[in-house]
Motif scaffolding. Structure first.
Motif, PDB file in Angstrom:
ATOM      1  N   GLN A 112      32.576 -29.831 -43.861  1.00 19.73           N
ATOM      2  CA  GLN A 112      31.311 -30.338 -44.383  1.00 19.73           C
ATOM      3  C   GLN A 112      31.316 -31.858 -44.239  1.00 19.73           C
ATOM      4  N   GLY A 152      28.195 -25.645 -43.395  1.00 17.00           N
ATOM      5  CA  GLY A 152      27.357 -25.026 -44.416  1.00 17.00           C
ATOM      6  C   GLY A 152      28.040 -23.782 -44.953  1.00 17.00           C
ATOM      7  N   GLU A 153      27.224 -22.800 -45.336  1.00 24.67           N
ATOM      8  CA  GLU A 153      27.800 -21.566 -45.864  1.00 24.67           C
ATOM      9  C   GLU A 153      28.142 -20.579 -44.769  1.00 24.67           C
ATOM     10  N   TYR A 154      27.783 -20.904 -43.529  1.00 28.86           N
ATOM     11  CA  TYR A 154      27.978 -19.986 -42.417  1.00 28.86           C
ATOM     12  C   TYR A 154      29.338 -20.200 -41.773  1.00 28.86           C
ATOM     13  N   HIS A 155      30.064 -19.125 -41.610  1.00 30.98           N
ATOM     14  CA  HIS A 155      31.353 -19.182 -40.933  1.00 30.98           C
ATOM     15  C   HIS A 155      31.313 -18.162 -39.794  1.00 30.98           C
TER      16      HIS A 155
END
Length: 186
Positions: free
Chosen positions: A27, A15-18
């Motif tokens: 993804q 997702g957008e979380y790293h």
């Protein structure tokens, strides 16, 4: 587990979380848990040291989850592991359970709308054991609604939705816990 930075560590469905610097964040369109050709295109068998999947496995049926675990097994090195976190069926909170239920709480665009299963610690452990892994439970609720936490290191993979890292879960009452385990290949 080893924190050697030269080892290949992969986040599934990042997702957008790293939250895991130095890890390869993927993804579904890059790396599909159910399409082994996507794995063959990216990795050699027995080449990955760690796989992290935070709130991914609940989007698969049990049989799909088992298939995904077996594919992961092929690409993990000996002593490699999957750190897996899913919503916890035994967390005693009606609002939480309404959100994480199969099909989610309502609108089709809700992130939980594609939930196909809600795991408890016994079922998730059984899935990974059936795939050939040794399982170590890290955070979970039992049938009585009691919380259990075993020591784990974020350098082996940060799970944000955990007692350890999520500010919503600090203090007396948790709001967004996960059932978390390590499934280790031996």
């Amino acid at each position: 587990m080893n924190n050697n930075h030269t080892e290949l560590k992969v986040v599934i469905g990042a997702g957008e979380y790293h939250n895991n610097p130095g890890w390869l964040h993927t993804q579904e369109e890059d790396l599909n848990l159910l399409d082994e050709t996507t794995w063959q295109n990216m990795f050699e068998e027995n080449s990955i040291s760690a796989i992290l999947a935070e709130h991914v496995w609940e989007h698969l049926t049990y049989d799909e989850g088992l298939q995904a675990a077996k594919i992961c097994m092929k690409y993990l090195k000996a002593s490699g592991y999957i750190r897996c976190a899913v919503p916890d069926r035994y967390f005693p909170d009606e609002d939480y359970q309404r959100v994480v239920q199969i099909g989610g709480p309502g609108p089709e665009d809700h992130p939980a709308a594609s939930h196909k299963i809600v795991y408890d610690y016994k079922l998730l452990r059984a899935l990974f054991e059936e795939a050939g892994f040794e399982v170590r439970l890290l955070e979970y609720f039992d049938e009585k609604g009691d919380f259990h936490q075993h020591d784990w290191d974020g350098s082996d993979g940060v799970i944000f939705r955990s007692k350890k890292y999520d500010p919503r879960n600090q203090g007396e009452r948790m709001a967004a816990p996960s059932l978390i385990l390590d499934a280790i290949k031996y």
